[in-house]
Scaffold this active site. Structure first.
Site, PDB file in Angstrom:
ATOM      1  N   CYS A  73       0.795  -1.234   0.000  1.00 45.04           N
ATOM      2  CA  CYS A  73       0.000   0.000   0.000  1.00 45.04           C
ATOM      3  C   CYS A  73       0.828   1.286   0.000  1.00 45.04           C
ATOM      4  O   CYS A  73       0.740   2.089  -0.922  1.00 45.04           O
ATOM      5  CB  CYS A  73      -0.928   0.024   1.213  1.00 45.04           C
ATOM      6  SG  CYS A  73      -1.956  -1.443   1.403  1.00 45.04           S
ATOM      7  N   HIS A 117      -2.670   6.717   4.227  1.00 49.01           N
ATOM      8  CA  HIS A 117      -1.547   5.813   4.498  1.00 49.01           C
ATOM      9  C   HIS A 117      -0.215   6.353   3.977  1.00 49.01           C
ATOM     10  O   HIS A 117       0.646   5.589   3.531  1.00 49.01           O
ATOM     11  CB  HIS A 117      -1.816   4.415   3.908  1.00 49.01           C
ATOM     12  CG  HIS A 117      -1.147   3.314   4.697  1.00 49.01           C
ATOM     13  ND1 HIS A 117      -1.125   2.008   4.297  1.00 49.01           N
ATOM     14  CD2 HIS A 117      -0.458   3.349   5.877  1.00 49.01           C
ATOM     15  CE1 HIS A 117      -0.475   1.265   5.174  1.00 49.01           C
ATOM     16  NE2 HIS A 117      -0.061   2.060   6.141  1.00 49.01           N
TER      17      HIS A 117
END
Length: 583
Positions: free
Chosen positions: A77, A138
């Site tokens: 990610c 993130h």
């Protein structure tokens, strides 16, 4: 005479068509970007799945352009999204890790997307776009204090942010096994139990006279043990409060978040953003929390698919895509909006609960999430739609990258790419519009953390797609195709195999990477390996040392950096109340 008039008519029609296309491209379209989390290329209908229903994503592909060789710049990610936002390999920005922590671990870490990186949102902002991010970030939050927001979306070109500054984890849902640093937590628990047992043994020995030791020594030992326990349990014991939060701009609105209404809140925010900005150009980045574990799915989708909870979660995400597309239609913006759908990397093969598969399916491609070289970890869905500008029903097999979104949208907005740094992405407009038949990418470099695992060479004159693997993960159990029992496959150490000469495949003939070529079976073997070797040398000369954002220190939990809606450590709130409405 008739023939002359006919030729003039054709010429004027062609000029009109070109003018209309130029006008459409130059008129600053709205840009709507959908990015799924951990979705496998084999999980949606338009890429061959006939059991999970994804009618809205399929409609995008039917009305637009589908890319069949769309490649993420990283198989996890944090680095993949950094590359997506900046158009640059993560190693250039320091978002590639040389240790075992390959993604950000805490909201209260000090690492993140550096402030000197220029995202496409910032460049579009300068071109008069209103920019918004709904969903997962993130990319870090703070650097030195709990409110400096140096890595925050609003410091990277977004005018509006609503969502998770972190990512979903099992820890975010009650009664789920912990997901964050499970092996380390087990060791810390063991050490804590040993310390407790030692204190009890010493105390008992002292009381019954078996051990000659001063009470002061036992007290000091007890104090040290208590401090050790507090030092780690204050972070790992409260992951749900520290990481599972929602923010609106700089304000924490839910701590911890209530997963049962998160999907509705995200959908409401996306629709509201479109409505608020319908009269001016906007960039909306919808970064789904779906389909990352724990796969929290609202009640009306539970049990609806043929693939358990994972399939239910995919179908809920597709429904959300449909609702957002409906809002475009309602506002009359469909034909003036470039829409894009992709996943940040391949499906998570090791995500399981007993016999139940909780991760995605990567179709015919080997490997999955976390694997920097194998196709299953990096080949993802890629769909564009822009009615009247992009030809409907088109399929493109050329190599493309998630990094290509950066120059594509900057060009559409009338912006100029940064000239002070290397941009690895290439504009997709000529390819998407049919004005070019070949991708501009000759080489794509496939990293696992900061380690180069494989390289792809697009030999345009022959149509071959050569791919050389220098490092591959050791599957567990052998031949399983994944690293079951380890969470994800490692990038280095005893968990990988180095290949010299490298494993070589021609993806145009063997997309599943099932039969490695050799000098005996492929006459061009040595030529291809030398060509790729020279490309690696040239690529490495373009790399410059930068601070590593995912160093062990930067990813550590630091209480003074913790986003908190109260007075730390009393961090809990629910500012959303019952603000969700049925959409």
């Amino acid at each position: 005479v008739i023939l002359l008039y006919f030729r003039m008519y054709l010429l004027m029609a062609l000029i009109s068509c070109l003018f209309g296309l130029s006008e459409a491209v130059d008129s600053k379209p709205n840009i709507l970007l959908f990015l799924a989390d951990d979705l496998g290329i084999g999980d949606i209908g338009c890429y061959g799945n006939n059991t999970i229903r994804t009618p809205n994503i399929d409609r995008l592909a039917r009305e637009g352009v589908k890319l069949t060789q769309h490649i993420a710049a990283a198989p996890l990610c944090t680095p993949s999204r950094a590359a997506f936002l900046t158009g640059r390999y993560p190693i250039r920005s320091g978002m590639a890790s040389s240790n075992g922590y390959r993604a950000l671990q805490w909201n209260a870490g000090s690492g993140g997307l550096p402030a000197n990186e220029t995202t496409f949102a910032r460049l579009l902002q300068k071109q008069g776009y209103t920019t918004g991010l709904i969903g997962k970030w993130h990319q870090g939050v703070n650097c030195e204090s709990f409110n400096d927001h140096c890595h925050h979306p609003l410091n990277h070109g977004f005018d509006y942010f609503y969502g998770m500054p972190f990512t979903l984890l099992n820890n975010c849902q009650e009664n789920k096994p912990p997901e964050l640093d499970v092996a380390l937590q087990a060791k810390l628990w063991l050490y804590s139990q040993i310390i407790i047992l030692a204190v009890l043994t010493l105390t008992a020995g002292k009381l019954i006279g078996l051990i000659s030791i001063r009470w002061k020594t036992i007290a000091c030992f007890t104090l040290v043990g208590s401090l050790f326990f507090i030092s780690w349990y204050s972070s790992y014991g409260f992951v749900q409060y520290w990481n599972c939060i929602l923010m609106r701009n700089h304000d924490v609105t839910e701590q911890p978040m209530r997963l049962e209404r998160t999907a509705s809140l995200m959908l409401k925010e996306a629709v509201s953003f479109i409505k608020r900005n319908r009269h001016r150009p906007f960039l909306l980045f919808v970064s789904f929390l779906h389909v990352h574990t724990p796969l929290f799915t609202t009640a009306k989708f539970i049990g609806k698919s043929h693939h358990g909870l994972y399939g239910d979660n995919v179908e809920e995400m597709d429904w959300m895509v449909g609702k957002i597309l409906d809002s475009l239609d309602k506002e009359g913006l469909k034909n003036h909006t470039l829409t894009y759908f992709a996943s940040d990397h391949g499906g998570h093969l090791e995500a399981q609960d007993g016999s139940a598969q909780l991760g995605g399916w990567n179709g015919i491609y080997k490997g999955g999430k976390g694997m920097g070289g194998w196709e299953g970890g990096i080949r993802v869905p890629g769909v564009f739609r822009w009615p009247g500008v992009l030809p409907a029903g088109t399929v493109i097999d050329e190599p493309t990258s998630l990094m290509d979104i950066y120059p594509t949208v900057v060009h559409l907005a009338g912006g100029i790419l940064p000239q002070d740094r290397v941009i690895d992405g290439r504009s997709l407009l000529p390819l998407l519009q049919g004005r070019a038949q070949k991708s501009e990418h000759e080489f794509l470099f496939h990293y696992c953390g900061s380690y180069l695992h494989a390289v792809r060479w697009h030999q345009k004159d022959s149509g071959a797609i050569w791919k050389a693997h220098y490092v591959t993960p050791v599957f567990h159990p052998p031949g399983a195709g994944a690293c079951y029992g380890k969470g994800i496959c490692p990038c280095f150490g005893e968990g990988v195999t180095h290949h010299d000469p490298p494993l070589l495949f021609d993806l145009s003939r063997d997309p599943s990477e099932a039969k490695p070529l050799s000098a005996d079976t492929e006459p061009l073997f040595d030529t291809v390996i030398r060509k790729i070797g020279r490309a690696i040398e040239e690529h490495q000369r373009t790399l410059t040392p930068v601070p590593e954002q995912l160093s062990v220190y930067n990813i550590m939990w630091k209480p003074w950096l913790q986003p908190c809606c109260g007075t730390f450590p009393l961090c809990w709130c629910d500012k959303e109340g019952d603000s969700t409405q049925s959409l």
